[in-house]
Design an enzyme around this catalytic site. Structure first.
Site, PDB file in Angstrom:
ATOM      1  N   GLU A   8      43.273  85.692  -3.702  1.00  0.00           N
ATOM      2  CA  GLU A   8      42.392  85.783  -2.527  1.00  0.00           C
ATOM      3  C   GLU A   8      41.265  84.812  -2.776  1.00  0.00           C
ATOM      4  O   GLU A   8      40.372  85.061  -3.588  1.00  0.00           O
ATOM      5  CB  GLU A   8      41.892  87.222  -2.332  1.00  0.00           C
ATOM      6  CG  GLU A   8      41.293  87.464  -0.951  1.00  0.00           C
ATOM      7  CD  GLU A   8      39.794  87.356  -0.913  1.00  0.00           C
ATOM      8  OE1 GLU A   8      39.303  86.240  -0.621  1.00  0.00           O
ATOM      9  OE2 GLU A   8      39.120  88.356  -1.173  1.00  0.00           O
ATOM     10  N   SER A  44      37.079  81.313  -5.997  1.00  0.00           N
ATOM     11  CA  SER A  44      37.103  80.053  -5.258  1.00  0.00           C
ATOM     12  C   SER A  44      38.508  79.448  -5.230  1.00  0.00           C
ATOM     13  O   SER A  44      39.336  79.700  -6.120  1.00  0.00           O
ATOM     14  CB  SER A  44      36.129  79.061  -5.895  1.00  0.00           C
ATOM     15  OG  SER A  44      36.624  78.609  -7.144  1.00  0.00           O
ATOM     16  N   THR A  45      38.745  78.623  -4.237  1.00  0.00           N
ATOM     17  CA  THR A  45      40.023  77.933  -4.136  1.00  0.00           C
ATOM     18  C   THR A  45      40.220  76.997  -5.321  1.00  0.00           C
ATOM     19  O   THR A  45      41.328  76.883  -5.860  1.00  0.00           O
ATOM     20  CB  THR A  45      40.095  77.153  -2.814  1.00  0.00           C
ATOM     21  OG1 THR A  45      39.983  78.084  -1.725  1.00  0.00           O
ATOM     22  CG2 THR A  45      41.402  76.388  -2.681  1.00  0.00           C
TER      23      THR A  45
END
Length: 466
Positions: free
Chosen positions: A244, A223-224
């Site tokens: 990523e 996750s970001t």
């Protein structure tokens, strides 16, 4: 019995944690719960092994990586069955067997890559060449959606380039990765590839790896929000990073598209791995002229897809992998159902099963459009003006992938070039290849994986004059 692999040896831990099948709730197995001392031991093993591995002839390293690919192929069915039980994805279709086939293909292609010296200048003024050198020890932190394949994406270019690796899989899906690393060690020198697992309750291995002075780079897929934590933790020794992160990929259907012809591609673009894919199609913008026809064709195709226990050979989609993701998905769908029209699905359960869900009548600003659902639910947004659709597609902090659907390839390419994303597809979505670089822009991360460009990310550049 599953153990850590450290320095080429199986290492047992006192503490262990249960791994459950999301389709049934049954315990699949118990994974080792590593301590800080176990992580330190793995890092030391990697640091001790890396110089000798880097010094080996390039052809020897290539051959060893090729041997890992062969091991993956030989043990594909064993690993696929274990993967299905812990992750939930079906054996068939685009499920566990497909993932293991992809992992072997990526490993084999990566083994074939090389980064020879680059002659930058060679004339009367002098000779200058650039050489690629391994970074050192690379820490790999992998997610639960494609546990084996993403591990291979991280591991293979790292070791091919002469690095050693400490791998940490998700606590939700550690078992197939533990077994894969154990098998792969038969082809590699001791310490080149190590794996540590934990439930992250008392000791967060990922955070400790990001901070660890003995790890020179982190490769993270997830996750970001977690990616931001990795960046902060890695700042202490200026670790290199490849991240990523989350995606909220948009697809735009142009008015000349054939609804019947694109329905299958749209479905798999959105619902591959039950929608639990970073680069899945998560928002679909459809021109008003064909909006209803596209929805009808998509619903008709999706309604025929069998959903069930992944160990059932008839299943094509399985459950959502974990309760936290299921609850997030259910909340987004419930909110969307109050704002739009549920064309298919929408009612969760039983257990962690969630039917393929398609909801029309939504717009930017609605939670299911703005947020990454990471599950089997697709919002369809009607548009009239193409410029407005492109702006809406780009109006998101993520930028992993995007797609355009049309019978006019040149027109589709023109639109694709205007999408703010790392990869854009025409009349398909999410297709990645080992010979094509892949990475995100904006808050979907930075750095690329795959192909020569991805291999270079596992090296430093040294320039030699003379």
């Amino acid at each position: 019995m599953f153990d850590l692999t450290i320095g080429g040896q199986q290492v047992a831990t006192t503490a262990r944690f249960a791994v459950r099948n999301p389709a049934t709730g049954a315990i699949v197995g118990e994974a080792p719960n590593a301590s800080a001392a176990d992580l330190d031991r793995a890092v030391r093993a990697a640091r001790d092994a890396q110089p000798g591995w880097a010094a080996r002839p390039d052809g020897e390293r290539a051959a060893a990586c090729g041997a890992v690919a062969a091991i993956l192929t030989e043990h594909a069915e064993e690993l696929a069955r274990l993967l299905t039980q812990e992750q939930g994805k079906p054996l068939n279709g685009l499920g566990s067997r497909w993932e293991l086939g992809g992992a072997a293909a990526w490993a084999g292609h990566t083994a074939s890559l090389s980064l020879p010296p680059e002659i930058i200048q060679d004339d009367e003024a002098g000779r200058v060449q650039g050489i690629r050198k391994p970074i050192g020890v690379i820490g790999s932190i992998t997610p639960w959606n494609f546990p084996v394949m993403i591990a291979i994406w991280h591991i293979m270019p790292a070791i091919r380039a002469g690095n050693a690796v400490v791998l940490k899989p998700s606590p939700l899906t550690p078992l197939a990765t533990l077994r894969m690393v154990e098998l792969a060690n038969a082809a590699l020198p001791a310490g080149v590839l190590n794996v540590v697992t934990g439930d992250d309750r008392d000791f967060n291995i990922g955070a400790a790896m990001s901070e660890h002075a003995g790890i020179d780079k982190i490769v993270f897929t997830g996750s970001t929000a977690t990616g931001r934590h990795v960046m902060r933790s890695a700042a202490g020794n200026l670790k290199r990073l490849t991240l990523e992160l989350g995606g909220n990929d948009a697809g735009i259907v142009l008015p000349d598209a054939d609804p019947a012809a694109i329905a299958e591609g749209l479905f798999w673009g959105a619902f591959i791995n039950n929608g639990q894919t970073c680069a899945a199609l998560k928002r679909l913008y459809v021109h008003d002229d064909i909006h209803d026809a596209v929805c009808e064709a998509l619903v008709a195709f999706a309604g025929r897809i069998p959903v069930g226990d992944g160990m059932d050979e008839a299943s094509i989609l399985g459950p959502v992998q974990n309760r936290m993701q299921f609850d997030k998905l259910a909340a987004l769908v419930s909110d969307a159902a109050s704002r739009g029209q549920v064309l298919l699905g929408g009612r969760p359960g039983p257990g962690l099963f969630f039917p393929p869900t398609i909801i029309a009548g939504l717009k930017n600003g609605d939670a299911l459009v703005d947020q990454e659902q990471f599950g089997p639910a697709l919002p369809v947004i009607r548009y009239r003006d193409l410029e407005a659709a492109i702006a809406a597609a780009n109006d998101n902090p993520n930028g992993l992938g995007g797609s355009v659907w049309s019978t006019n390839i040149e027109a589709a390419r023109s639109v694709a070039q205007r999408l703010e994303c790392g990869s854009a597809w025409i009349n398909k979505h999410g297709a990645v290849q080992p010979n094509v670089p892949f990475g995100g822009v904006k808050q979907s991360g930075f750095g690329v994986q795959f192909a020569e460009a991805g291999l270079r990310e596992n090296t430093t550049l040294q320039v030699i004059f003379g």
